[in-house]
Design a protein around this motif. Structure first.
Motif, PDB file in Angstrom:
ATOM      1  N   TYR A 198      21.698  -4.511  35.353  1.00  0.00           N
ATOM      2  CA  TYR A 198      22.766  -4.612  35.955  1.00  0.00           C
ATOM      3  C   TYR A 198      23.822  -4.072  35.144  1.00  0.00           C
ATOM      4  CZ  TYR A 198      27.040  -6.869  38.195  1.00  0.00           C
ATOM      5  OH  TYR A 198      28.383  -6.834  38.788  1.00  0.00           O
ATOM      6  N   TYR A 199      23.816  -4.522  33.878  1.00  0.00           N
ATOM      7  CA  TYR A 199      24.866  -3.984  33.037  1.00  0.00           C
ATOM      8  C   TYR A 199      24.612  -2.506  32.437  1.00  0.00           C
ATOM      9  CZ  TYR A 199      27.100  -8.600  33.196  1.00  0.00           C
ATOM     10  OH  TYR A 199      27.819  -9.762  33.327  1.00  0.00           O
ATOM     11  N   ASN A 200      23.635  -2.133  32.516  1.00  0.00           N
ATOM     12  CA  ASN A 200      23.201  -0.397  32.479  1.00  0.00           C
ATOM     13  C   ASN A 200      23.953   0.223  33.453  1.00  0.00           C
ATOM     14  OD1 ASN A 200      21.572  -1.099  30.209  1.00  0.00           O
ATOM     15  ND2 ASN A 200      19.643  -0.958  31.377  1.00  0.00           N
ATOM     16  N   ILE A 201      23.887  -0.296  34.804  1.00  0.00           N
ATOM     17  CA  ILE A 201      24.595   0.408  35.780  1.00  0.00           C
ATOM     18  C   ILE A 201      26.034   0.330  35.551  1.00  0.00           C
ATOM     19  CG2 ILE A 201      24.892   0.276  38.329  1.00  0.00           C
ATOM     20  CD1 ILE A 201      22.106  -0.596  38.530  1.00  0.00           C
ATOM     21  N   VAL A 202      26.428  -0.990  35.302  1.00  0.00           N
ATOM     22  CA  VAL A 202      27.974  -1.220  35.068  1.00  0.00           C
ATOM     23  C   VAL A 202      28.411  -0.076  33.908  1.00  0.00           C
ATOM     24  CG1 VAL A 202      29.786  -2.677  34.193  1.00  0.00           C
ATOM     25  CG2 VAL A 202      28.074  -3.409  35.855  1.00  0.00           C
ATOM     26  N   SER A 203      27.793  -0.143  32.872  1.00  0.00           N
ATOM     27  CA  SER A 203      27.971   0.636  31.709  1.00  0.00           C
ATOM     28  C   SER A 203      28.120   2.241  32.086  1.00  0.00           C
ATOM     29  CB  SER A 203      27.033   0.738  30.436  1.00  0.00           C
ATOM     30  OG  SER A 203      27.408   1.498  29.465  1.00  0.00           O
ATOM     31  N   LEU A 204      27.232   2.545  32.844  1.00  0.00           N
ATOM     32  CA  LEU A 204      27.161   4.175  33.405  1.00  0.00           C
ATOM     33  C   LEU A 204      28.290   4.374  34.292  1.00  0.00           C
ATOM     34  CD1 LEU A 204      23.286   4.518  33.904  1.00  0.00           C
ATOM     35  CD2 LEU A 204      24.750   5.767  32.177  1.00  0.00           C
ATOM     36  N   GLN A 205      28.534   3.472  35.175  1.00  0.00           N
ATOM     37  CA  GLN A 205      29.790   3.497  36.122  1.00  0.00           C
ATOM     38  C   GLN A 205      30.966   3.675  35.298  1.00  0.00           C
ATOM     39  OE1 GLN A 205      29.395   0.001  38.377  1.00  0.00           O
ATOM     40  NE2 GLN A 205      28.358   1.094  40.203  1.00  0.00           N
ATOM     41  N   GLU A 206      31.278   2.802  34.169  1.00  0.00           N
ATOM     42  CA  GLU A 206      32.351   3.193  33.398  1.00  0.00           C
ATOM     43  C   GLU A 206      32.685   4.335  32.820  1.00  0.00           C
ATOM     44  OE1 GLU A 206      34.952   0.810  32.742  1.00  0.00           O
ATOM     45  OE2 GLU A 206      34.283  -0.490  34.554  1.00  0.00           O
ATOM     46  N   GLN A 207      31.175   4.780  32.262  1.00  0.00           N
ATOM     47  CA  GLN A 207      31.295   6.037  31.580  1.00  0.00           C
ATOM     48  C   GLN A 207      31.282   7.294  32.495  1.00  0.00           C
ATOM     49  OE1 GLN A 207      27.713   6.817  29.326  1.00  0.00           O
ATOM     50  NE2 GLN A 207      27.627   4.693  28.382  1.00  0.00           N
ATOM     51  N   LEU A 208      30.932   6.973  33.733  1.00  0.00           N
ATOM     52  CA  LEU A 208      31.333   8.024  34.697  1.00  0.00           C
ATOM     53  C   LEU A 208      32.773   7.934  35.236  1.00  0.00           C
ATOM     54  CD1 LEU A 208      30.105  10.028  36.763  1.00  0.00           C
ATOM     55  CD2 LEU A 208      29.802   8.118  38.434  1.00  0.00           C
TER      56      LEU A 208
END
Length: 437
Positions: free
Chosen positions: A155-165
């Motif tokens: 879940y937080y991998n996705i959140v991190s990638l969304q923030e990076q995006l």
């Protein structure tokens, strides 16, 4: 600005049939959904039911009643011949006469029963079945805890990638602006074509970074579906609403003895298995009983109403003392050392459980410190780039230095987002530790 970009990203993933999508705004909501979907969790419940049924069988195994009821019909094609004193039939004394005994047709109705009165192995089996129920329930908790931790990580991998995006989309705009400034300076004859090429490379690289992050997000969604046993046709969307900067400075970490409890149950089951192997060699006392009704006739009928049934019965007690075989001795020895190993594992797990509290707190403090430091570094990198960009516009610094400062700002922003999400994930792991035990 970044929040608006995140809404755009989420709306991109929300495109498609509305009825088949699940939107999760927190890891807690995803946990609840995954718990209802996970085949591993459902299998765990079946194992508990299986252990409960095994307990009922163990209760029955203490008296271990056995018996049989059968009806037989026998045709004696050749009757047995026995020797009787001939004088019984008026013959010479000291001689014997051959006489056929029995009847040609025999119908028998037999009932037998055997019940153990002393069965140490059966009592130990009941004790072990109770331990298996408790162990299965505890193992389910451990499975749930591990599943929640894996879900939180993804879940937080996705959140991190969304923030990076979101940051990368802003960086694409910034790199495009830098390219336009460079193009204008080239058109005015102030710089060479090589500078335009460098600015264009910087823009294309930033744009491709955005594409790669989008691919990584899709991969993480697939990983999350596999982890939660979510069907391929069902769309899920992570739209995290938790603040990356609003974190406790000193969260309370509770002692979690779940792993220790599982180890203790395994140790007790191993001990019970060893005792069961020993009790299998102990004496047992059984009550046995048999009753028979027999009809003898010479006319070949299965039931002959003209012939009466002759009843017979017996009962008694039986003491059994099994002789130890090589296989039984080997199994007993193995059970003993399995118990000793399980006992050592429990001692080891006790130490690890006590250290886990410090381990979780240290990991969180480390991530929190790194996030605070990365935030200051990012603000400084961002300020430096802004100043270099203004100086570049005025012709005071070159393009290469400006691009270097741009990349430093981008990388520090990625570091900030990654460290903030790492801290949030570490805090969530503490929540799981305090919640599932």
């Amino acid at each position: 600005m970044k929040s608006k970009i995140l809404l755009v990203i989420i709306s991109f993933f929300l495109s498609g049939p509305i009825y088949s999508q699940k939107v999760f705004t927190s890891v807690d909501s995803l946990w609840d959904y995954a718990a209802s979907k996970s085949i591993s969790i459902q299998s765990g419940y079946l194992k508990v039911d299986q252990a409960k049924k095994a307990k009922l069988a163990a209760i029955l195994s203490i008296p271990d009643p056995s018996g049989d009821t059968y009806l037989s019909y026998t045709h004696n094609t050749k009757l047995a011949v026995n020797l009787f004193p001939a004088e019984t039939f008026g013959g010479e004394a000291g001689t014997y006469k051959e006489v056929k005994t029995g009847v040609p047709y025999v119908t028998s109705f037999v009932r037998t029963l055997n019940v153990k009165l002393l069965n140490l192995e059966g009592w130990e089996n009941l004790k072990m079945s109770k331990l298996n129920i408790k162990s299965s329930v505890s193992e389910n908790r451990a499975t749930l805890k591990a599943l929640f931790e894996d879900i939180a990580t993804t879940y937080y991998n996705i959140v991190s990638l969304q923030e990076q995006l979101a940051s990368t989309i802003q960086n694409v705009t910034a790199s495009d602006s830098l390219l336009q400034i460079t193009q204008n300076k080239y058109n005015a004859g102030f710089i060479k074509q090589q500078d335009v090429n460098s600015a264009n490379i910087n823009y294309l690289t930033t744009k491709e970074s955005k594409n790669q992050i989008e691919f990584l997000i899709k991969q993480q969604y697939l990983a999350l579906k596999v982890l939660c046993d979510i069907p391929e046709q069902e769309d899920i969307v992570i739209a995290n609403k938790s603040s990356l900067s609003d974190l406790d400075i000193n969260p309370f970490v509770e002692l979690n003895n779940l792993a220790l409890t599982n180890s203790v149950y395994k140790e007790k089951i191993a001990l019970s298995t060893w005792r069961q192997q020993k009790y299998a060699q102990a004496p047992s006392i059984s009550f046995f009983q048999s009753s028979t009704s027999q009809q003898n006739n010479t006319r070949g009928r299965l039931f002959d109403n003209s012939v009466k049934w002759i009843p017979s019965s017996y009962l008694g007690l039986k003491l059994s003392l099994p002789l130890p075989s090589a296989n039984k001795m080997s199994e007993m020895s193995k059970a003993k050392y399995d118990y000793l190993i399980a006992k050592k594992n429990t001692e080891q797990q006790k130490i690890q459980s006590e250290l886990e509290v410090d381990k979780l707190r240290t990991a969180y403090d480390k991530a929190l410190s790194q996030a605070a430091s990365n935030k200051q570094i990012f603000l400084l990198r961002k300020e430096n780039y802004g100043k270099y960009l203004n100086q570049y516009k005025e012709g005071l610094v070159g393009l290469e230095q400006t691009i270097d400062k741009f990349n430093e700002m981008v990388n520090s922003n990625y570091d900030l987002v990654s460290s903030q999400v790492t801290a949030l994930a570490a805090r969530t792991k503490i929540d799981i530790n305090n919640r599932i035990k």
